[in-house]
Design an enzyme around this catalytic site. Structure first.
Site, PDB file in Angstrom:
ATOM      1  N   ARG A 141      10.615  -2.871  12.515  1.00 44.75           N
ATOM      2  CA  ARG A 141       9.571  -2.386  13.419  1.00 44.75           C
ATOM      3  C   ARG A 141       9.276  -3.429  14.485  1.00 44.75           C
ATOM      4  O   ARG A 141       9.351  -4.617  14.205  1.00 44.75           O
ATOM      5  CB  ARG A 141       8.290  -2.089  12.621  1.00 44.75           C
ATOM      6  CG  ARG A 141       8.278  -0.705  12.009  1.00 44.75           C
ATOM      7  CD  ARG A 141       7.226  -0.549  10.934  1.00 44.75           C
ATOM      8  NE  ARG A 141       5.914  -1.086  11.277  1.00 44.75           N
ATOM      9  CZ  ARG A 141       4.865  -1.012  10.468  1.00 44.75           C
ATOM     10  NH1 ARG A 141       4.970  -0.421   9.285  1.00 44.75           N
ATOM     11  NH2 ARG A 141       3.717  -1.514  10.825  1.00 44.75           N
ATOM     12  N   ARG A 144      11.438  -6.638   5.869  1.00 43.15           N
ATOM     13  CA  ARG A 144      11.263  -5.201   5.728  1.00 43.15           C
ATOM     14  C   ARG A 144      12.007  -4.430   6.820  1.00 43.15           C
ATOM     15  O   ARG A 144      12.053  -4.839   7.959  1.00 43.15           O
ATOM     16  CB  ARG A 144       9.761  -4.880   5.798  1.00 43.15           C
ATOM     17  CG  ARG A 144       9.439  -3.411   5.639  1.00 43.15           C
ATOM     18  CD  ARG A 144       8.060  -3.228   5.055  1.00 43.15           C
ATOM     19  NE  ARG A 144       7.034  -3.152   6.080  1.00 43.15           N
ATOM     20  CZ  ARG A 144       5.750  -2.868   5.809  1.00 43.15           C
ATOM     21  NH1 ARG A 144       5.357  -2.690   4.552  1.00 43.15           N
ATOM     22  NH2 ARG A 144       4.865  -2.823   6.775  1.00 43.15           N
ATOM     23  N   LYS A 195       0.822  -1.219   0.000  1.00 44.10           N
ATOM     24  CA  LYS A 195       0.000   0.000   0.000  1.00 44.10           C
ATOM     25  C   LYS A 195       0.856   1.269   0.000  1.00 44.10           C
ATOM     26  O   LYS A 195       0.605   2.199  -0.755  1.00 44.10           O
ATOM     27  CB  LYS A 195      -0.930   0.030   1.225  1.00 44.10           C
ATOM     28  CG  LYS A 195      -1.956  -1.090   1.246  1.00 44.10           C
ATOM     29  CD  LYS A 195      -2.959  -0.916   2.377  1.00 44.10           C
ATOM     30  CE  LYS A 195      -2.352  -0.984   3.758  1.00 44.10           C
ATOM     31  NZ  LYS A 195      -1.813  -2.320   4.132  1.00 44.10           N
ATOM     32  N   ARG A 231      -1.249  -9.475  13.222  1.00 43.06           N
ATOM     33  CA  ARG A 231      -1.744  -8.420  12.326  1.00 43.06           C
ATOM     34  C   ARG A 231      -2.535  -9.012  11.167  1.00 43.06           C
ATOM     35  O   ARG A 231      -3.551  -8.446  10.744  1.00 43.06           O
ATOM     36  CB  ARG A 231      -0.578  -7.584  11.794  1.00 43.06           C
ATOM     37  CG  ARG A 231      -0.121  -6.530  12.784  1.00 43.06           C
ATOM     38  CD  ARG A 231       1.263  -6.034  12.485  1.00 43.06           C
ATOM     39  NE  ARG A 231       1.333  -5.280  11.237  1.00 43.06           N
ATOM     40  CZ  ARG A 231       2.453  -5.092  10.537  1.00 43.06           C
ATOM     41  NH1 ARG A 231       3.576  -5.646  10.942  1.00 43.06           N
ATOM     42  NH2 ARG A 231       2.427  -4.369   9.450  1.00 43.06           N
TER      43      ARG A 231
HETATM   44  P1  ADP Z   1       0.417  -2.204   8.226  1.00 37.82           P
HETATM   45  O1  ADP Z   1       1.812  -2.342   7.760  1.00 37.82           O
HETATM   46  O2  ADP Z   1      -0.084  -3.305   9.105  1.00 37.82           O
HETATM   47  O3  ADP Z   1      -0.530  -1.791   7.157  1.00 37.82           O
HETATM   48  P2  ADP Z   1       0.217   0.382   9.494  1.00 37.82           P
HETATM   49  O4  ADP Z   1       1.503   1.072   9.402  1.00 37.82           O
HETATM   50  O5  ADP Z   1      -0.890   0.795   8.607  1.00 37.82           O
HETATM   51  O6  ADP Z   1       0.526  -1.150   9.375  1.00 37.82           O
HETATM   52  O7  ADP Z   1      -0.320   0.437  11.002  1.00 37.82           O
HETATM   53  C1  ADP Z   1       0.469   0.054  12.097  1.00 37.82           C
HETATM   54  C2  ADP Z   1      -0.387  -0.065  13.331  1.00 37.82           C
HETATM   55  O8  ADP Z   1      -1.026   1.181  13.607  1.00 37.82           O
HETATM   56  C3  ADP Z   1      -1.534  -1.065  13.222  1.00 37.82           C
HETATM   57  O9  ADP Z   1      -1.129  -2.373  13.521  1.00 37.82           O
HETATM   58  C4  ADP Z   1      -2.516  -0.505  14.255  1.00 37.82           C
HETATM   59  O10 ADP Z   1      -2.120  -0.809  15.560  1.00 37.82           O
HETATM   60  C5  ADP Z   1      -2.361   0.976  14.067  1.00 37.82           C
HETATM   61  N1  ADP Z   1      -3.303   1.531  13.050  1.00 37.82           N
HETATM   62  C6  ADP Z   1      -2.967   2.139  11.870  1.00 37.82           C
HETATM   63  N2  ADP Z   1      -4.068   2.536  11.194  1.00 37.82           N
HETATM   64  C7  ADP Z   1      -5.137   2.176  11.960  1.00 37.82           C
HETATM   65  C8  ADP Z   1      -6.542   2.302  11.809  1.00 37.82           C
HETATM   66  N3  ADP Z   1      -7.106   2.894  10.720  1.00 37.82           N
HETATM   67  N4  ADP Z   1      -7.325   1.815  12.807  1.00 37.82           N
HETATM   68  C9  ADP Z   1      -6.806   1.235  13.910  1.00 37.82           C
HETATM   69  N5  ADP Z   1      -5.488   1.064  14.099  1.00 37.82           N
HETATM   70  C10 ADP Z   1      -4.644   1.540  13.154  1.00 37.82           C
END
Ligand code: ADP
Ligand code: ZN
Length: 213
Positions: free
Chosen positions: A161, A127, A13, A172
């Site tokens: 991370r 990553r 994404k 996740r």
């Molecule tokens: P990923 O690589 O899983 O897409 P993100 O960087 O988007 O991870 O998000 C990392 C963390 O931040 C998630 O695991 C969650 O804890 C929190 N988070 C991010 N966006 C949201 C959202 N829209 N709603 C709830 N939690 C979120």
């Protein structure tokens, strides 16, 4: 363009968001980046989000909607935006609809990245992320020129991370299946959904063309 990027962690994404940003100047809004910055800065928001994040769980819908309601009204959103990591639950998607209606705005598309689970796990465990500027690397396919040092901003904080351990990744992916995957049907019903099975630039642009062209 105004687009939601939907897809499991590791689907690409963020990479696609950067490509689309260059296409027409739309801004990438990553709730994950916003939250990580808040945690790093030790703000009240960061304190509230930290525990859920390191376990790979979602933070509350209220907290996220508070962030997004403000963010979407900033000036740089006028050219368009790519929502990366939001909405993540049906209640967030519903709240977003209400918010957009209030703002008199409409989405162009919801781009869903469908990537196989084994590819995702491989990508996530290899990553590395720059904690300073957010640049993403991969120890196999895109290592920084000097190990641990960011090519873009020069910081020496290119790290794994803490939610990218095997345990947190599995969690996740489960959270994604349970809470976020249902958004695919939600947006199918609105006619906005565009699904692709590859995150390469040409595939994505061709699929989006009818919505944004
Ligand atoms: P990923 O690589 O899983 O897409 P993100 O960087 O988007 O991870 O998000 C990392 C963390 O931040 C998630 O695991 C969650 O804890 C929190 N988070 C991010 N966006 C949201 C959202 N829209 N709603 C709830 N939690 C979120
Ligand atoms: Zn950097």
């Amino acid at each position: 363009m105004k687009i939601i990027l939907l897809g499991p962690p590791g689907a690409g994404k963020g990479t696609i968001a950067k490509v689309l940003t260059e296409y027409d100047g739309s801004v990438q809004i990553s709730t994950g980046d916003i939250l990580r910055a808040a945690v790093a800065a030790g703000t009240e928001l960061g304190k509230q989000a930290a525990a859920a994040m390191s376990a790979g769980n979602l933070v509350t819908d209220e907290l996220i909607m508070g962030i997004m309601e403000q963010r979407l009204q900033e000036d740089d959103c006028k050219k368009g935006y790519l929502l990366d990591g939001f909405p993540r639950t049906i209640p967030q998607a519903e709240a977003l609809q209400v918010l957009l209606e209030k703002m008199g705005e409409k989405l162009d598309a919801v781009l869903e990245l469908e990537i196989a689970r084994d590819i995702i796990i491989d990508r996530l465990t290899t990553r590395r992320t720059c904690t300073q500027c957010g640049e993403i690397y991969n120890v196999k396919s895109k290592p920084p020129k000097v190990e641990g040092v960011c090519d873009v901003c020069g910081s020496n904080e290119v790290v794994q991370r803490d939610d990218e351990t095997k345990e947190a990744i599995n969690n996740r992916l489960e959270v994604y299946q349970a809470q976020t995957a249902p958004l695919s049907d939600f947006y199918k019903d609105t006619g906005l959904l565009v699904s692709v099975t590859s995150s390469d630039k040409e595939t994505v642009m061709a699929a989006l063309e009818p919505k944004i062209g």
